[in-house]
Every structure is written in C-alpha cells, then in structure tokens.
Enzyme design. Structure first.
Site, PDB file in Angstrom:
ATOM      1  N   HIS A 260       0.867  -1.200  -0.039  1.00  0.00           N
ATOM      2  CA  HIS A 260       0.063   0.035   0.013  1.00  0.00           C
ATOM      3  C   HIS A 260       0.614   1.130   0.015  1.00  0.00           C
ATOM      4  O   HIS A 260       0.766   2.194  -0.855  1.00  0.00           O
ATOM      5  CB  HIS A 260      -0.892   0.042   1.393  1.00  0.00           C
ATOM      6  N   GLU A 261       1.812   1.238   0.974  1.00  0.00           N
ATOM      7  CA  GLU A 261       2.611   2.579   1.113  1.00  0.00           C
ATOM      8  C   GLU A 261       3.610   2.773  -0.094  1.00  0.00           C
ATOM      9  O   GLU A 261       3.927   3.733  -0.606  1.00  0.00           O
ATOM     10  CB  GLU A 261       3.558   2.408   2.328  1.00  0.00           C
ATOM     11  N   HIS A 264       1.786   4.707  -2.822  1.00  0.00           N
ATOM     12  CA  HIS A 264       1.921   6.092  -2.735  1.00  0.00           C
ATOM     13  C   HIS A 264       3.167   6.578  -2.954  1.00  0.00           C
ATOM     14  O   HIS A 264       3.337   7.526  -3.744  1.00  0.00           O
ATOM     15  CB  HIS A 264       1.785   6.361  -1.020  1.00  0.00           C
ATOM     16  N   GLU A 290      -4.666   7.924  -3.108  1.00  0.00           N
ATOM     17  CA  GLU A 290      -5.013   6.503  -2.686  1.00  0.00           C
ATOM     18  C   GLU A 290      -5.417   5.626  -3.731  1.00  0.00           C
ATOM     19  O   GLU A 290      -5.471   4.203  -3.343  1.00  0.00           O
ATOM     20  CB  GLU A 290      -6.428   6.617  -1.960  1.00  0.00           C
TER      21      GLU A 290
END
Lengths: 436, 436
Positions: A260-261, A264, A290
């Site tokens: 997830h990170e 980003h 997101e």
C-alpha cells in the site's frame, strides 16, 4: 528575473520549508525519543507559522494577480498559477496564530494518541481530540461551505467533494456490497491460517524490502523504516520515505502495508522533479493518491499472478512455515472476506464499512450530534451493526488509526474513492494491455 | 508581555528554526537516501536564510537595546541579553544571501566529502572545498579581526582565542610532549592486539548502548544511531542524538567514539530546559564542550577503574575473544601510545600532533600560502614529520574528518583545549572527591 521565474523561486522556498516540516514529522513518527515530543511540537508549530507567512505574503499575491493576466504563459504555467492563486486565497482565510495553534495541537494530539493507543485508553486522547475538533469547527467556518460544515474538510482532500456526494455514493455501495458480502459469507470460508503462523520480524522486514524492490521503489531516492502506523511522506520526489510495521502473528499486516505505502511512494517518486515547488509537482488529490496505493495493494497485491511470482521468494524466507503451502493458498488467504476490526487489515469488500463507520462518526461530530466521550460507544455500535463484530478495546477500535490525531477529518472517504478509482484504472489497463 | 518575555519568545522561535535545521542535518548524516542530497541542501539553505532574517530583525535589535538599559533585569537576564546583543551585532555583519550561499555550499561539500572519502579521492572534494574557503575568507573580512584572518574563525568556536594563542600553546605542548612521547617510545610497546580481533558489529553496538546507559545518557531524551563520522547534535536538551561507528577489527573505534560523544551529550542533556532559546541554555564554547567529551573519553574511559567496572560486561558480549583477557589488559591496550593515522583513534599523547597538523594546514590556507590541491602533500609531509608515519591514502589522511565539509575551520584547536581543560577539571575533581 521575470514574474514566472520569481513565482517559481518563491514557491520553491515555500516547499523547502514545508518539506523541512515533513522531515521533522517523519522523525517524530519513526526515531524521536519520547522526551523530544514537547519541543518537537513547538518547532513544528513555528515552522507552520513561518510557512503561513510565506504562503500569504502580499508580494506573492500581487505576483499571482499579475501572472493571472499574463497572456504569454503556456497552458501548464497558467495551470500552476491558477492553482497557486486558489491556494493563496484559501491560505489568506487563516491567521498565523490559528495555523500555529493548529500545528501545536496536532503534535500534542499525536503524542496523546500514541500513548492512548498503547494503553488502549480513550480518556488519554479525548481532551486533545476535543481541542482539535474545536479548531477544526472554526476552520470550517473560516473556509466557508455551501451546505454542510464537513464539506469544507472533504474539499481539502478531494477538491469539490461534498457530504452529500459521499452519502449518495455510500448508499450505492451498500446496495451492492451488503448482498455481495452476504452471499460470500454463506459459502464455506477459505482459511487464512497460513498467514497467522509465527513469522519472525527480521524475515518479514527482509521480505518487505524485497517487495519494495520488486514493485519498483527506488531506494536511491527513498527508504523504509518502522512506525506505529504505516505512512508515506516525501521531501521532494527524490526523497520519499515509507514506513511499515510487523505483526509476528499476521504476515498480511506487513505485506499489505508495505505494498500500500509503496503505491503512494511510486506516485511521489514519479512526480516531475524539475517542477519542485509548483502544483504540477504535487499530487492532484488524496483520492488519486489512494488510487495508487489501493491499486497496488488490491488489484496487484491480492492477485494470483502476483503470488505466483512472489511465492518462491516468500518460501525462501519462511521455509518451515510454508513447507506445505503454495502460491494459490497465499492468494486465497489474502482474499478471505471476513468482517474484521482493523481497517488496514480489511479485505477488499468489508473495507468500505470501516470507512462508512468513520464517515458517520465524523459527520455526527461536525453536526454536533456526537460528543467526544461517546465516540467509543458510537463506534462499537456501528461495528456491530455493519460488520457484526464486537470491538474488544479502543486500541483495536476507534484508536486504531493515526489520522484524527493529525487533524485529518474528511480524509477517510478518499480511501473508498481511491479504491473505486483504482478498480477503474485497473479495468482500463487490463483492457488495453494484453496479459497485464 | 514585558520586554524580557518578548525577547524570550523571539529567541525561542529562532531556536525552533535552528533546531529544525539540526534535525535535517542529523537525518542527512544518518538516514537520508543519496538521491535526497540536492534537495536537502536547498532546504537547509532556505532555513538558514529565514533564520538569518529572524536573528537580524530590526525589531529584535531595538528590543535588545532597550533591554541593555533595563535596570530591573537580574544578573542572569542581563547576561543573556548581553550575549544575544553580541550575537545580533555579529549576525548583522552577514547578508542573507551570504548565509544561504554558505549553507548550500556546506551541504554540497558534505556530500562531496562523503563520496570523496568513500573513494579516497581528494579531487572529488577539492573544488567544493575551494568554494567553501573563498566564502570563509570573505567571512573573515566581514567579521573583522585584529591580527590574523584566522582569528575571526577561532573566535567563533572559542570566544577570544587567537592564532597567536594557539601557536604559543602548541610551542609549550611540543616542548613537553615531544620528549615524553620519545621516552615512552623507547620502552617496549604494550600490545593492543586484544582490541584488533574480530568483534561482530551487532555486539559492539550492544556494548555501546550499555556504555551510554552506564555513563548516564538519558535514552528518554536521546538516542544513538550510526553515521560515517560520529557526532552529537541536539534539538533542545530533551532530544540529544549521538552517533557512533563500528570497525569490526578495531574495538576501540566504537568504544572511544561512543564515550566521547556521550560526554558531549551529557553536557547537552544537562543544560537548563527552562531556558530554551536563551544563551544560558547553550554551551559556552566548543572548547568547554570538548572538555566534557575528552574528560569522559580519556580521564574516565581510559582508566583502570573504568575497565575494572566494564570488563565483565564486555566479556559477556565477547566471551570467545576475551577468554584469556582481563580488565588490566584492556586498560593497557586502550592506553598504548603509538603514532597513528586517524585522529579519533589517537592515544591521549599523540592526539595533539593531529590537531597541530590540521592547525598548520588551516593557518597556511588562510595565509594564502597553501593551495587546496597541495593539501594532501602538505598533510602527508607533516604526518611524516610529527608522527613519523606514512599516509597510505587520503581517506585515512586529509579526508578522514568531516569538519572541513561542514565549513568548520578554526575548530580543531578546541579539541586540544578541551583535553587540557578536561585534565584540569579531572585533577580538581580528584582533589575534591576522595576515591573518585
């Protein structure tokens, strides 16, 4: 220097200061010793105040008004100027005192949240949150809104988004999601026991570094560290920091967190370096941000193809734990649909109920229909209602996320928006790229 | 708010900004990815420029002049005001452009030094050092001096110290040190082989953390990390950071480095928190700062008593390496007097020849008698002359220390001064405290 160059210079200086604050924030959440907290709060507050002076300087306003009328600018330059003018006019609605007080309150709230979460004690966080909400309510009035004070906050994260939009969206989502989740729940549950064995911290860390490399994270221009709550921050496109956390009894926590990170981070590392300081070097909205993290986390990181590729490396790290396992088993385990307590560990479907709960809490707070003291009860009632589960304590309930302590209200809907954008981007990509 | 309160508020804001810069500097030397270097340089430069605006603000000057005449101030308040007025007048000699250019050049120089040291290639560092020296020469003229331009730089680190003072001091030192070192060299050499076995990095790290605890370092208000060159920095008395480094084949590198930096840290952690921002919360001089690091490193850390206390813990960490060793052997090994290449590994006696070499290089540079290109040759010739050793490469020669890349000239004499102060403090303490 012509006006546009002067504008670029001023904006780059503003970014220098914002990114300096971001370094202090990164350190606060990764390495800062506990005793450093009070001074760090005031240092961040002073930086925020000086930053406010720069972004609201009359000389900048004058420059922007001249540039607005400048017919020699190209489309991109014009876009930058108009966005900065919008930001300038918004910033002018704040006083320096307000900005400094908000910054100080946010830092103090973060420290209180950190302690409250550790001790699972809402009472430690509540007074800080109250103060923060007072400031936030003031902020809504300062910024202005058409229908709902919460609109002013949503707009900060997803420009133009309103409370009504979110409500309508979630009505639609519930309409299809509730029966869908029900139909899945009726079938026999896949097991995700394979992910809940003992996975030593060091090895999980090594695997997360491997994942970052595989996904294209550029370690020359970034790094990963540990923090209580995973996050991504950056000090320009050439220094992008991600964090992760490790639960030795839940492999998916670190794995999905890292992916997830990384999503980003890939967005930030891909922004144009040469536009440092300009809006064109910055994310267009949090929802789009997101969309990148959720795309990598879900559309890629929960796919069978991904685990076929990564399983051999995972097995190398954990030969004992995975000796009877397979890529297919990990894939299944990563896709178990099962109501759970913690948003960031949520599956793709029940995830949105976490967002709805938070949205309803925030909406009630800004409609003055909910007191801070009653958040845990309200929260737990909603979890029972939407997800059918009992919340055993506040650490795993309304204290689970860091965002409120950052003063981020109106932020969570972008998690759902991001997921919906991601699904659309990925569907389009699959249509255009054979064998994606 | 009365004038003194207003003065305290302004100074605290200035400290907020200085310490923010220090956080960026700490990160630059510990965790920053290589790609972050160029932006970090400009971020630090912008902070330095804004800091300069604050320390030279006319409103501050006016306030200080009023406070200078304020008869209601007590002795400490008066002392603070006078010191700040002195700093203010000094800061006024600089332009913001100069300060920003210096900061940018320093950051670039640090990055160049880092690379140059790694590759042991003076040519990578030389152009940056040249630019830095140009700025430093300008700085000497801006600050003014009575006899020697280098006096202006010495005064920044040890107020009032002059080139002549240092020369006279070193004449005295050489007079007693040269025959002393010779007489020791004539005797059979102790062995320090025990320190040059293989000591794994992790265990050395653990021992260094143990040492910090034993010496009273407060981990609630500080932490230790790794860096190329050990240093101490702080962001107020409640957040003091030390760094160390580990040579797996030289135990004394990490041990003496840690004890040395711990001495600096204890000084910073002991400064009065309540005076945040005021001169009374800051070190009086670099020489005094060094007196604390050198006192712990030498007067304590090389004593038999210290090793009697610490040997059991050391042996626990390295049972194999030290199975036939004793506290006495470590004590002897830590006190071997033997000319060596690296200052920070130097013994108590030959240490000062390292300082003398650096002083002579710097003096020659500021007298325009030495070109940057010729520093390695000049350096190596002096090492041969003073210490009788051949410098095999620049990494272990004139590139060994970080300080020049920080723009720190006129700094090294404080290492000797600190050692001499430490000897006096310790002698006094021994006189006053029985069984110290």
């Amino acid at each position: 220097m012509n006006n546009y160059e002067e504008y670029k210079t001023q904006l780059a200086r503003i970014s220098d200061l914002s990114y300096a604050g971001a370094v202090l924030g990164w350190d606060q959440e990764t390495y800062m010793p506990a005793g450093g907290a009070p001074l760090r709060s005031r240092q961040l507050s002073t930086l925020a105040g000086i930053n406010h002076d720069l972004v609201t300087a009359e000389s900048l306003g004058k420059l922007l008004e001249e540039l607005e009328k400048d017919a020699t600018l190209d489309k991109k330059q014009k876009g930058n100027v108009l966005q900065t003018l919008k930001d300038y006019r918004k910033a002018k609605k704040y006083t320096r005192e307000f900005v400094e007080e908000m910054s100080l309150t946010v830092s103090e709230s973060f420290n209180a949240w950190h302690e409250a979460k550790k001790k699972s004690d809402w009472k430690i966080f509540a007074p800080k949150l109250k103060k923060l909400l007072e400031l936030k309510r003031k902020e809504c009035e300062m910024l202005g809104y058409k229908e709902h004070p919460y609109d002013a906050l949503l707009d900060q994260h997803e420009p133009g988004l309103t409370t009504k939009d979110v409500e309508e969206l979630f009505i639609e989502v519930r309409k299809s999601l509730v029966p869908f989740v029900k139909s899945i729940s009726a079938k026999p549950l896949h097991s995700n026991a394979v992910l809940h064995q003992h996975f030593p911290k060091d090895k999980q860390w090594d695997f997360s570094i491997h994942l970052l490399n595989v996904l294209g994270f550029n370690f020359e221009n970034g790094r990963q560290d540990l923090s209580v709550h995973p996050f991504t921050t950056n000090f320009g496109a050439t220094d992008v920091r991600v964090t992760t956390r490790v639960d030795e009894h839940n492999l998916s926590d670190c794995v999905t967190g890292t992916i997830h990170e990384c999503g980003h981070a890939l967005y930030e590392q891909g922004l144009p370096e040469a536009d440092y300081g300009l809006p064109s070097s910055e994310a267009v909205s949090l929802g789009i941000h997101e969309s990148q993290s959720r795309l990598w986390e879900n559309n890629v990181g929960r796919s069978l193809e991904f685990w076929k590729g990564q399983f051999p490396e995972l097995k190398k790290m954990f030969p004992e734990q995975l000796k009877n396992s397979s890529a297919e088993e990990i894939f299944s385990a990563m896709n178990v649909v099962q109501p759970s307590l913690i948003r960031i560990n949520g599956d793709e479907l029940t995830y949105h109920f976490h967002i709805m709960v938070r949205f309803e809490v925030e909406k009630a707070l800004f409609e003055n229909k909910l007191e801070v003291e009653n958040i845990p009860a309200f929260w737990n009632e909603r979890y029972k209602n939407y997800l059918g589960i009992d919340v055993p304590n506040d650490a795993e309930g309304c204290l689970q996320d860091v965002h409120w302590s950052h003063g981020s209200f109106g932020y969570f809907p972008t998690y759902s928006l991001g997921s919906f954008y991601a699904a659309q981007f990925f569907a389009k990509a699959k249509g255009e790229i054979p064998n994606l």
